[in-house]
Design an enzyme around this catalytic site. Structure first.
Site, PDB file in Angstrom:
ATOM      1  N   GLU A  33       0.749  -1.236   0.349  1.00  0.00           N
ATOM      2  CA  GLU A  33      -0.160  -0.339   0.116  1.00  0.00           C
ATOM      3  C   GLU A  33       0.865   1.813   0.070  1.00  0.00           C
ATOM      4  O   GLU A  33       0.448   2.212   0.878  1.00  0.00           O
ATOM      5  CB  GLU A  33      -1.090   0.370   1.673  1.00  0.00           C
ATOM      6  CG  GLU A  33      -2.313  -0.752   1.593  1.00  0.00           C
ATOM      7  CD  GLU A  33      -3.394  -1.233   2.500  1.00  0.00           C
ATOM      8  OE1 GLU A  33      -2.617  -0.484   3.281  1.00  0.00           O
ATOM      9  OE2 GLU A  33      -3.718  -2.520   2.372  1.00  0.00           O
ATOM     10  N   ASN A  88       2.219  -5.599  -3.334  1.00  0.00           N
ATOM     11  CA  ASN A  88       0.976  -5.473  -2.919  1.00  0.00           C
ATOM     12  C   ASN A  88      -0.152  -4.228  -2.954  1.00  0.00           C
ATOM     13  O   ASN A  88       0.387  -3.404  -2.361  1.00  0.00           O
ATOM     14  CB  ASN A  88       1.445  -5.665  -1.983  1.00  0.00           C
ATOM     15  CG  ASN A  88      -0.664  -6.860  -1.783  1.00  0.00           C
ATOM     16  OD1 ASN A  88      -1.441  -7.295  -2.390  1.00  0.00           O
ATOM     17  ND2 ASN A  88      -0.742  -6.885  -0.061  1.00  0.00           N
ATOM     18  N   ASP A 123     -12.069  -9.979  -0.812  1.00  0.00           N
ATOM     19  CA  ASP A 123     -13.446 -10.606   0.319  1.00  0.00           C
ATOM     20  C   ASP A 123     -14.597  -9.294  -1.476  1.00  0.00           C
ATOM     21  O   ASP A 123     -13.373  -8.423  -1.811  1.00  0.00           O
ATOM     22  CB  ASP A 123     -13.127  -9.990   1.273  1.00  0.00           C
ATOM     23  CG  ASP A 123     -12.833  -8.687   1.849  1.00  0.00           C
ATOM     24  OD1 ASP A 123     -12.608  -7.685   0.394  1.00  0.00           O
ATOM     25  OD2 ASP A 123     -12.488  -8.853   3.137  1.00  0.00           O
ATOM     26  N   HIS A 158      -9.855  -5.659  -2.269  1.00  0.00           N
ATOM     27  CA  HIS A 158     -11.660  -5.699  -1.550  1.00  0.00           C
ATOM     28  C   HIS A 158     -12.773  -4.853  -2.392  1.00  0.00           C
ATOM     29  O   HIS A 158     -12.188  -3.582  -2.233  1.00  0.00           O
ATOM     30  CB  HIS A 158     -10.806  -4.519  -0.211  1.00  0.00           C
ATOM     31  CG  HIS A 158     -10.101  -5.943   0.638  1.00  0.00           C
ATOM     32  ND1 HIS A 158     -10.006  -6.824   1.251  1.00  0.00           N
ATOM     33  CD2 HIS A 158      -8.683  -4.982   0.642  1.00  0.00           C
ATOM     34  CE1 HIS A 158      -9.069  -7.070   2.145  1.00  0.00           C
ATOM     35  NE2 HIS A 158      -7.833  -6.176   1.437  1.00  0.00           N
ATOM     36  N   GLU A 164      -6.331 -10.282  -1.758  1.00  0.00           N
ATOM     37  CA  GLU A 164      -6.890 -10.660  -0.073  1.00  0.00           C
ATOM     38  C   GLU A 164      -8.071 -10.230  -0.589  1.00  0.00           C
ATOM     39  O   GLU A 164      -8.989  -9.954   0.035  1.00  0.00           O
ATOM     40  CB  GLU A 164      -6.059  -8.992   0.889  1.00  0.00           C
ATOM     41  CG  GLU A 164      -5.305  -9.356   1.008  1.00  0.00           C
ATOM     42  CD  GLU A 164      -4.552  -7.643   1.593  1.00  0.00           C
ATOM     43  OE1 GLU A 164      -5.744  -6.828   2.249  1.00  0.00           O
ATOM     44  OE2 GLU A 164      -3.177  -7.142   1.816  1.00  0.00           O
TER      45      GLU A 164
HETATM   46  C1  XIL Z   1      -6.886  -6.388   8.250  1.00  0.00           C
HETATM   47  C2  XIL Z   1      -7.127  -7.444   9.383  1.00  0.00           C
HETATM   48  O1  XIL Z   1      -7.604  -8.037   8.806  1.00  0.00           O
HETATM   49  C3  XIL Z   1      -7.198  -6.953   9.858  1.00  0.00           C
HETATM   50  O2  XIL Z   1      -7.709  -7.788  11.226  1.00  0.00           O
HETATM   51  C4  XIL Z   1      -6.531  -6.236  11.177  1.00  0.00           C
HETATM   52  O3  XIL Z   1      -7.265  -5.154  12.421  1.00  0.00           O
HETATM   53  C5  XIL Z   1      -6.112  -4.690  10.303  1.00  0.00           C
HETATM   54  O4  XIL Z   1      -5.275  -5.564   9.009  1.00  0.00           O
HETATM   55  N1  XIL Z   1      -5.219  -4.811   3.526  1.00  0.00           N
HETATM   56  C6  XIL Z   1      -4.161  -5.342   3.702  1.00  0.00           C
HETATM   57  C7  XIL Z   1      -4.909  -5.911   5.311  1.00  0.00           C
HETATM   58  O5  XIL Z   1      -3.404  -5.093   3.839  1.00  0.00           O
HETATM   59  O6  XIL Z   1      -3.387  -6.399   6.149  1.00  0.00           O
HETATM   60  C8  XIL Z   1      -5.576  -5.560   6.557  1.00  0.00           C
HETATM   61  O7  XIL Z   1      -5.416  -6.749   7.427  1.00  0.00           O
HETATM   62  C9  XIL Z   1      -6.932  -5.714   5.322  1.00  0.00           C
HETATM   63  C10 XIL Z   1      -6.465  -4.773   4.228  1.00  0.00           C
END
Ligand code: XIL
Length: 299
Positions: A127, A168, A234, A204, A232
């Site tokens: 990020e 990422n 969802d 996401h 990641e």
């Molecule tokens: C999130 C986790 O799912 C949570 O449990 C935590 O509180 C915060 O981080 N992008 C990412 C992940 O790269 O590491 C994040 O994970 C979600 C967004």
């Protein structure tokens, strides 16, 4: 095939999920995990705050549990994440200049060195870009300047030469200003021999996310000679709209030969970082959702 991992493996891919070590021994959680997935990533316990709570004092307890769980079951492991602006321990946040640079390099060699040879792919940097394609003004960017990402990749390459090294990010779910900027960075790294092997697309999403250029975007990165991974995933929502979005993303990965695999950010709606949303493939009782069947069908 009748599980996600086995279906993905038929085309040489993995199907993974984020996990937390506390639930590995829970029977419903563990049995679904072990049946369906052939890859895992730590949702939190391999981040900087968890692995190096004090400078030079490493804590690998949570990560080691996950890696051992995976190793003994033949699952591969994604590493997440070596350098990120969020979830930094307090002691990092006050560092400046060369002290921060040394802390970053020592963190990378400490963590990637500990797991050397056991990680399929590392999210070396997470990020680092804004929506408009500019660099995020994190402490790393402000203290170390533009070169910090390249320094991180070179350090990770020294620490674990066999892991694939990924950049990422989120909001890169199509061709847009942010993915354009990351594309140019990868192009530059490749032309100058900076070790980068893959880009992770967090994904996401929501059921109504615009996925019209999702596959095309993966393909243009793959055409730079690197791998791409969905890291990641969802998707908020429910029912057919959610299932269709999952199908589209799955089909996009399958259509791109350099798309190595898909990781969902948790698998049961009982344990999602998105709270009351229901973005995953199993409901709160570990029943398969419509989205699960769409994914299995598309793999
Ligand atoms: C999130 C986790 O799912 C949570 O449990 C935590 O509180 C915060 O981080 N992008 C990412 C992940 O790269 O590491 C994040 O994970 C979600 C967004």
């Amino acid at each position: 095939a009748d599980t996600l991992g086995a279906a993905a493996a038929e085309s040489g891919r993995y199907y993974g999920t984020a996990v937390v070590p506390e639930l590995l021994d829970d029977s419903a959680y563990g049995s679904t995990l072990n049946r369906e997935f052939n890859s895992v990533v730590a949702e939190n316990v391999m981040k900087w705050d968890a692995t190096e709570p004090n400078r030079g004092q490493f804590n690998f307890s949570g990560g080691d549990r996950i890696v051992e769980h995976a190793r003994s079951r033949g699952m591969s492991v994604r590493g997440h994440t070596l350098v990120w602006h969020a979830q930094q321990p307090g002691w990092v946040q006050g560092l400046t200049g060369d002290s921060l640079r040394q802390a970053m390099l020592d963190h990378i060699s400490g963590v990637a060195g500990h797991y050397r040879g056991q990680i399929h792919s590392w999210d070396v940097v997470n990020e680092a870009f804004e929506w408009d394609g500019s660099r995020r003004q994190s402490n790393l960017q402000q203290q170390l300047g533009n070169g910090w990402i390249e320094e991180a990749f070179r350090a990770a390459d020294s620490a674990d030469p066999n892991a694939k090294l990924c950049y990422n990010d989120y909001g890169t779910d199509g061709i847009n200003a942010k993915s354009d900027a990351i594309y140019r960075m990868v192009q530059d790294f490749r032309s100058r021999g900076v070790p980068i092997d893959c880009v992770g697309f967090q994904s996401h999403l929501d059921s109504n996310s615009d996925l019209s250029t999702y596959r095309q975007n993966l393909q243009r990165f793959a055409d730079l000679g690197i791998d791409v991974q969905i890291t990641e995933l969802d998707i908020g929502g429910s029912g057919s709209a959610q299932a269709n979005a999952y199908r589209t993303v799955t089909q996009a990965c399958v259509a791109v030969s350099r798309c190595n695999g898909i990781t969902i950010w948790g698998f049961t709606d009982a344990h999602s970082w998105r709270g009351d949303d229901t973005p995953l493939l199993f409901d709160t009782n570990y029943n398969k959702k419509e989205a699960y069947y769409a994914v299995l069908d598309a793999l």
